[in-house]
Structure formats: structure tokens, C-alpha cells
Design a protein around this motif. Structure first.
Motif, PDB file in Angstrom:
ATOM      1  N   GLY A  39       0.903  -1.274  -0.051  1.00  0.00           N
ATOM      2  CA  GLY A  39      -0.009  -0.040  -0.149  1.00  0.00           C
ATOM      3  C   GLY A  39       0.677   1.102   0.007  1.00  0.00           C
ATOM      4  O   GLY A  39       0.452   2.202   0.398  1.00  0.00           O
ATOM      5  N   GLY A  40       2.109   1.190  -0.749  1.00  0.00           N
ATOM      6  CA  GLY A  40       2.813   2.146  -0.742  1.00  0.00           C
ATOM      7  C   GLY A  40       2.337   3.613  -1.441  1.00  0.00           C
ATOM      8  O   GLY A  40       1.199   3.541  -2.030  1.00  0.00           O
ATOM      9  N   HIS A  41       3.201   4.484  -1.740  1.00  0.00           N
ATOM     10  CA  HIS A  41       3.025   5.766  -2.015  1.00  0.00           C
ATOM     11  C   HIS A  41       3.246   5.902  -3.602  1.00  0.00           C
ATOM     12  O   HIS A  41       3.880   4.813  -4.234  1.00  0.00           O
ATOM     13  N   ALA A  42       2.931   6.889  -4.424  1.00  0.00           N
ATOM     14  CA  ALA A  42       3.050   7.032  -5.704  1.00  0.00           C
ATOM     15  C   ALA A  42       4.574   7.740  -5.995  1.00  0.00           C
ATOM     16  O   ALA A  42       5.171   8.281  -5.126  1.00  0.00           O
ATOM     17  N   VAL A  43       5.118   6.983  -6.816  1.00  0.00           N
ATOM     18  CA  VAL A  43       6.509   7.529  -7.373  1.00  0.00           C
ATOM     19  C   VAL A  43       6.609   7.997  -8.787  1.00  0.00           C
ATOM     20  O   VAL A  43       5.535   7.779  -9.619  1.00  0.00           O
ATOM     21  N   ASP A  44       7.607   8.686  -9.194  1.00  0.00           N
ATOM     22  CA  ASP A  44       7.841   9.272 -10.302  1.00  0.00           C
ATOM     23  C   ASP A  44       8.704   8.675 -11.431  1.00  0.00           C
ATOM     24  O   ASP A  44       9.876   8.408 -10.802  1.00  0.00           O
ATOM     25  N   LEU A  45       8.769   8.614 -12.615  1.00  0.00           N
ATOM     26  CA  LEU A  45       9.475   8.052 -13.607  1.00  0.00           C
ATOM     27  C   LEU A  45       9.632   9.046 -14.433  1.00  0.00           C
ATOM     28  O   LEU A  45       8.834   9.646 -15.039  1.00  0.00           O
ATOM     29  N   PHE A  46      11.138   9.353 -14.583  1.00  0.00           N
ATOM     30  CA  PHE A  46      11.221  10.578 -15.652  1.00  0.00           C
ATOM     31  C   PHE A  46      11.986   9.842 -17.024  1.00  0.00           C
ATOM     32  O   PHE A  46      12.343   8.785 -16.964  1.00  0.00           O
ATOM     33  N   LYS A  47      12.379  10.961 -17.951  1.00  0.00           N
ATOM     34  CA  LYS A  47      12.670  10.563 -19.324  1.00  0.00           C
ATOM     35  C   LYS A  47      13.739   9.383 -19.261  1.00  0.00           C
ATOM     36  O   LYS A  47      13.433   8.289 -20.101  1.00  0.00           O
ATOM     37  N   PRO A  48      14.754   9.330 -18.639  1.00  0.00           N
ATOM     38  CA  PRO A  48      15.756   8.282 -18.820  1.00  0.00           C
ATOM     39  C   PRO A  48      15.107   6.879 -18.423  1.00  0.00           C
ATOM     40  O   PRO A  48      15.233   5.761 -19.221  1.00  0.00           O
ATOM     41  N   SER A  49      14.455   7.056 -17.078  1.00  0.00           N
ATOM     42  CA  SER A  49      13.713   5.451 -16.787  1.00  0.00           C
ATOM     43  C   SER A  49      12.592   5.154 -17.788  1.00  0.00           C
ATOM     44  O   SER A  49      12.253   3.830 -17.842  1.00  0.00           O
ATOM     45  N   MET A  50      12.020   6.429 -18.168  1.00  0.00           N
ATOM     46  CA  MET A  50      10.958   5.869 -19.309  1.00  0.00           C
ATOM     47  C   MET A  50      11.435   5.303 -20.498  1.00  0.00           C
ATOM     48  O   MET A  50      11.004   4.373 -21.115  1.00  0.00           O
ATOM     49  N   ARG A  51      12.459   5.752 -20.746  1.00  0.00           N
ATOM     50  CA  ARG A  51      13.233   5.109 -22.086  1.00  0.00           C
ATOM     51  C   ARG A  51      13.779   3.776 -21.793  1.00  0.00           C
ATOM     52  O   ARG A  51      13.429   2.726 -22.558  1.00  0.00           O
ATOM     53  N   ILE A  52      14.338   3.408 -20.779  1.00  0.00           N
ATOM     54  CA  ILE A  52      14.460   2.235 -20.354  1.00  0.00           C
ATOM     55  C   ILE A  52      13.265   1.148 -20.010  1.00  0.00           C
ATOM     56  O   ILE A  52      13.317  -0.172 -20.625  1.00  0.00           O
ATOM     57  N   SER A  53      12.234   1.679 -19.532  1.00  0.00           N
ATOM     58  CA  SER A  53      11.141   0.825 -19.394  1.00  0.00           C
ATOM     59  C   SER A  53      10.505   0.516 -20.725  1.00  0.00           C
ATOM     60  O   SER A  53      10.042  -0.795 -21.122  1.00  0.00           O
ATOM     61  N   GLU A  54      10.897   1.560 -21.718  1.00  0.00           N
ATOM     62  CA  GLU A  54      10.126   1.161 -22.986  1.00  0.00           C
ATOM     63  C   GLU A  54      11.150   0.174 -23.725  1.00  0.00           C
ATOM     64  O   GLU A  54      10.241  -0.663 -24.497  1.00  0.00           O
ATOM     65  N   GLN A  55      12.262   0.118 -23.579  1.00  0.00           N
ATOM     66  CA  GLN A  55      13.140  -0.921 -24.013  1.00  0.00           C
ATOM     67  C   GLN A  55      12.619  -2.241 -23.546  1.00  0.00           C
ATOM     68  O   GLN A  55      12.879  -3.479 -24.103  1.00  0.00           O
ATOM     69  N   MET A  56      12.227  -2.231 -22.397  1.00  0.00           N
ATOM     70  CA  MET A  56      11.819  -3.528 -21.746  1.00  0.00           C
ATOM     71  C   MET A  56      10.395  -3.894 -22.206  1.00  0.00           C
ATOM     72  O   MET A  56       9.882  -5.185 -21.831  1.00  0.00           O
ATOM     73  N   GLY A  57       9.812  -3.183 -22.761  1.00  0.00           N
ATOM     74  CA  GLY A  57       8.374  -3.472 -23.219  1.00  0.00           C
ATOM     75  C   GLY A  57       7.366  -3.266 -22.284  1.00  0.00           C
ATOM     76  O   GLY A  57       5.908  -3.757 -22.735  1.00  0.00           O
ATOM     77  N   VAL A  58       7.660  -2.575 -21.218  1.00  0.00           N
ATOM     78  CA  VAL A  58       6.678  -2.416 -20.172  1.00  0.00           C
ATOM     79  C   VAL A  58       5.974  -1.083 -20.386  1.00  0.00           C
ATOM     80  O   VAL A  58       5.047  -0.761 -19.373  1.00  0.00           O
ATOM     81  N   LEU A  59       6.341  -0.141 -21.085  1.00  0.00           N
ATOM     82  CA  LEU A  59       6.059   1.188 -21.016  1.00  0.00           C
ATOM     83  C   LEU A  59       4.391   1.380 -21.207  1.00  0.00           C
ATOM     84  O   LEU A  59       3.757   2.041 -20.402  1.00  0.00           O
ATOM     85  N   PRO A  60       3.937   0.758 -21.985  1.00  0.00           N
ATOM     86  CA  PRO A  60       2.331   0.886 -22.193  1.00  0.00           C
ATOM     87  C   PRO A  60       1.409   0.393 -20.868  1.00  0.00           C
ATOM     88  O   PRO A  60       0.718   1.165 -20.419  1.00  0.00           O
TER      89      PRO A  60
END
Length: 401
Positions: A39-60
């Protein structure tokens, strides 16, 4: 080559995903009996970590799980300020999403779970210089490398580096789960005064809402990390009388099934590696919970560590120093940002509260292009987490099978 990772929150699953992509054999040990849903809190992903997530196929999937918080309404005594958060985030990031930490952890875990061995309900008891690992419950096993991705209170760090001093940034925060009716989808409601701020928010896919309490303290408070009764009393004492609505929120402390409390502190280790062991994310370089962009830093750190290990063909004597050099600027800048943010997010004076709300209001009314231009003038300020440099490891050849 066998690599053991301790911790299955954010950095651990991201690191495991990339290491298996490069041909390493990966085991992740996690103390919890199953993937944590705290039940944790909200966190932020910024551009570099978003790009890495996109490469992992999980961004959508990450974007589908976004909290969707659009507005922040701040009450400071008789003054009320409404801030359009999309405008703020457009200024500080070219590509950003706010997501619940538990959701993000599950998404990264699912991305690599089929290729990774997960050991839940166990932990590391000892690590020998040659890579022999004793577990609390399971049989001892041999690994070539061990990585601590087990957070600010890292067990691996304690075993290898001993007790490490934490730099107190002057504050505490607590998160509790409350009935969804306490909040409205798309809106975050906050009450703020000198030295303290309380807010509530929810998301469409949640069946509850989250209350967040942040408060300042000149010196570290005396409490045990397992004494939740004492911690709840500290929150009550800090926020009593802030506003009638906050007093009603405080009543939820006795009813909530989920309560998280921690100090806002920073690790200032000069090195994160020793022998066959290294640290990633908050375990090695936590800039400060709730103030330092530690989630994005953990994702970038995990990706970088995996890339440097692959580049070095698994030779940790080359990879670990390269990893630390690659992350040095991002860690240093995040630490500096966190020190400033800890003072800014919860100002110590009434004048500071006014300056914060009016500054946000001003940024809010500027045209998008002007606001973005102002923020970009200092890449180590508002845009520090969007400006992290990430190496390209796409050409790295995986280890032979």
C-alpha cells in the motif's frame, strides 16, 4: 555466470531482466513471502527511466497504471492555491509518469519472471569472499557475484560494509491507506503550514486512497523502526490542529491496515562495491526518500550495472568501477537536489510556505514553452532527473550460452 540479487522491489527486477537478456543466470532472493503489496505511495519516472522501460516493453502497462492525478489543491490557512500538475511536470520533464510503487514493482517483476529464479520468503545470512552465500532458510549456494538491491535498510550493505551512517535531511514521512471516499480521482488535496504538509489522493484503479504526511524536525527523533505505535503518535503530535480536515484524517491512523513511516535520510557512500558484491538503487546511493527521485535513479542504476557487466564479459573488477563512474554524476546531482528539496517541499517558515505556493502558481500560469525554457536553464535543478546521462548498451554481445 551466476548472479544473486537481494531485493524484488524496483532495482532488483529491472537488473534481473537486463542481466538475463545479456546471458547471465540470475537468482533473486526476497525476504517477503510474495511480491510486496504494502500500500505504498506514488513514485515518479522521468525520461531516462521511461526510455529504459520502453526498451523492456513495459511502458504501455506503466502508462495504463498511472495515477492520473491532474490537480493539486493546497490549503494554507485562509489561502487556497490550485495547481495543474500536468503543467508542472511538462516543465520539469519531457517524458514523465506518476505510478504507484507497488504497481511498478509488479510490472518490472512480470517483465522478467519467466527467465529469473525468484526465492521468496528467504534472505541472505552471510556472504563469503569467494561468493558462497548462506541463506536464513535455504541451503547454502555459490554465486559469482552478489548484488544488494534491498533498499535503504539494505541487509547486503550491512553484511559487507557494516553499519553506515545516514545523513539526516531534516524530515519524516508517513503513508497510510484510507477509504477511497476520502479522495477524488484526479485530485490531490493538501494542507500545509510551516514544517508540515498532509495530502490525500487516489487513482481510478485503486480501491482505497493514500494519505501522505511530511513533517520537519531539527534533529532525528528517538524511536525504534518497528515501534509503529510510537510512530503513529509522532504523526498525531506533528499534525494535530493543522486543519479540521486533517484532524479527521488523523483518526484514520487507528483504523488503517497499512502504515508506512520513515525518516528522510541520505546515503553518502563513496563506493558501492567491495569484492564480488555491489549495491544498486537505494541500497547504495539513496538520495532521500520522497525528495530525491530515487525510483528513477534505481531504474537507471540497474540498467547501467547490467550493461557494464555485459560489456566487461562478467569481469566485476572492470564492470563495478565502470558502473560507479557511469552513475557518479547522477548520484551526486540527485543527492544535491534532495538536500534542497527536503527544505523546499516542506518549508520551515510561513514565508517559505507562501513562496512555495506562489512559485508553483507562477509556473502554472506561464505558457508551456516558457515554463519549460525556465526549467531547462538548470539541468541540475528542476530537471535533474530528466537530465541523467544513460549509456547505450544495445550493441553489447550477450555472453555465450
Amino acid at each position: 555466470m551466476r548472479i544473486l540479487i537481494s531485493g524484488a522491489s524496483i532495482a532488483g527486477p529491472v537488473l534481473a531482466y537486463w542481466l538475463t537478456r545479456y546471458g547471465f543466470s540470475v537468482t533473486v532472493v526476497e525476504k517477503a513471502a510474495e511480491l510486496r503489496k504494502t500500500g505504498g505511495h506514488a513514485v515518479d519516472l522521468f525520461k531516462p527511466s521511461m526510455r529504459i522501460s520502453e526498451q523492456m516493453g513495459v511502458l504501455p502497462r506503466i502508462q495504463e497504471s498511472a495515477t492520473g492525478t491532474e490537480r493539486l489543491t493546497v490549503h494554507t490557512g485562509r489561502r487556497t492555491t490550485t495547481i495543474e500538475l500536468a503543467k508542472i511536470f511538462t516543465a520539469v520533464s519531457d517524458h514523465h509518469v506518476e505510478v504507484m510503487r507497488d504497481d511498478l514493482s509488479e510490472i518490472y517483476y512480470d517483465a522478467g519472471r519467466d527467465e529469473v529464479e525468484y526465492l521468496f520468503g528467504d534472505s541472505i545470512a552471510s556472504i563469503s569472499p569467494d561468493g558462497r552465500v548462506e541463506f536464513t532458510h535455504g541451503a547454502a549456494r555459490d554465486f559469482d557475484l552478489v548484488v544488494g538491491a534491498d533498499g535503504l535498510r539494505s541487509n547486503v550493505r550491512r553484511l559487507v560494509f557494516g553499519e553506515v551512517d545516514e545523513h539526516f535531511l531534516g524530515g519524516y514521512f508517513a503513508v497510510i491507506s484510507v477509504p477511497k471516499g476520502c479522495a477524488v480521482d484526479g485530485d490531490s488535496i493538501a494542507y500545509m503550514a510551516a514544517g508540515r504538509a498532509a495530502s490525500v489522493y487516489t487513482a481510478p484503479h485503486l480501491d482505497d486512497a493514500r494519505l501522505v504526511f511530511l513533517f520537519r524536525a531539527e534533529q532525528p527523533l528517538d524511536y525504534h523502526h518497528r515501534d509503529t505505535a510510537r510512530q503513529r503518535d509522532m504523526v498525531r503530535h506533528a499534525f494535530a490542529g493543522l486543519a479540521p480536515e486533517v484532524d479527521r484524517w488523523l483518526a484514520e491512523l487507528d483504523r488503517t491496515a497499512v502504515f508506512y513511516f520513515d525518516t528522510i535520510t541520505q546515503l553518502q557512500l563513496d563506493t558501492w562495491s567491495r569484492g564480488r558484491v555491489t549495491l544498486v538503487g537505494d541500497a547504495g546511493y539513496c538520495p532521500g526518500p520522497a525528495v530525491g527521485g530515487s525510483t528513477s535513479l534505481a531504474v537507471v542504476g540497474a540498467y547501467t550495472l547490467a550493461g557494464e557487466l555485459a560489456t566487461a564479459g562478467g569481469d566485476h573488477t572492470i564492470a563495478f568501477p565502470a558502473y560507479e563512474r557511469a552513475m557518479a554524476d547522477a548520484v551526486r546531482d540527485s543527492r544535491a537536489f534532495a538536500v534542497r528539496a527536503a527544505k523546499t517541499i516542506v518549508p520551515s517558515s510561513t514565508l517559505g510556505v507562501l513562496a512555495l505556493t506562489q512559485g508553483a502558481r507562477l509556473l502554472n500560469i506561464l505558457p508551456d514553452g516558457v515554463a519549460r525554457s525556465v526549467a531547462k536553464r538548470n539541468s541540475r535543478g528542476l530537471r535533474v532527473h530528466d537530465s541523467m546521462t544513460v549509456a547505450d548498451y544495445s550493441a553489447v554481445t550477450p555472453l555465450p550460452g
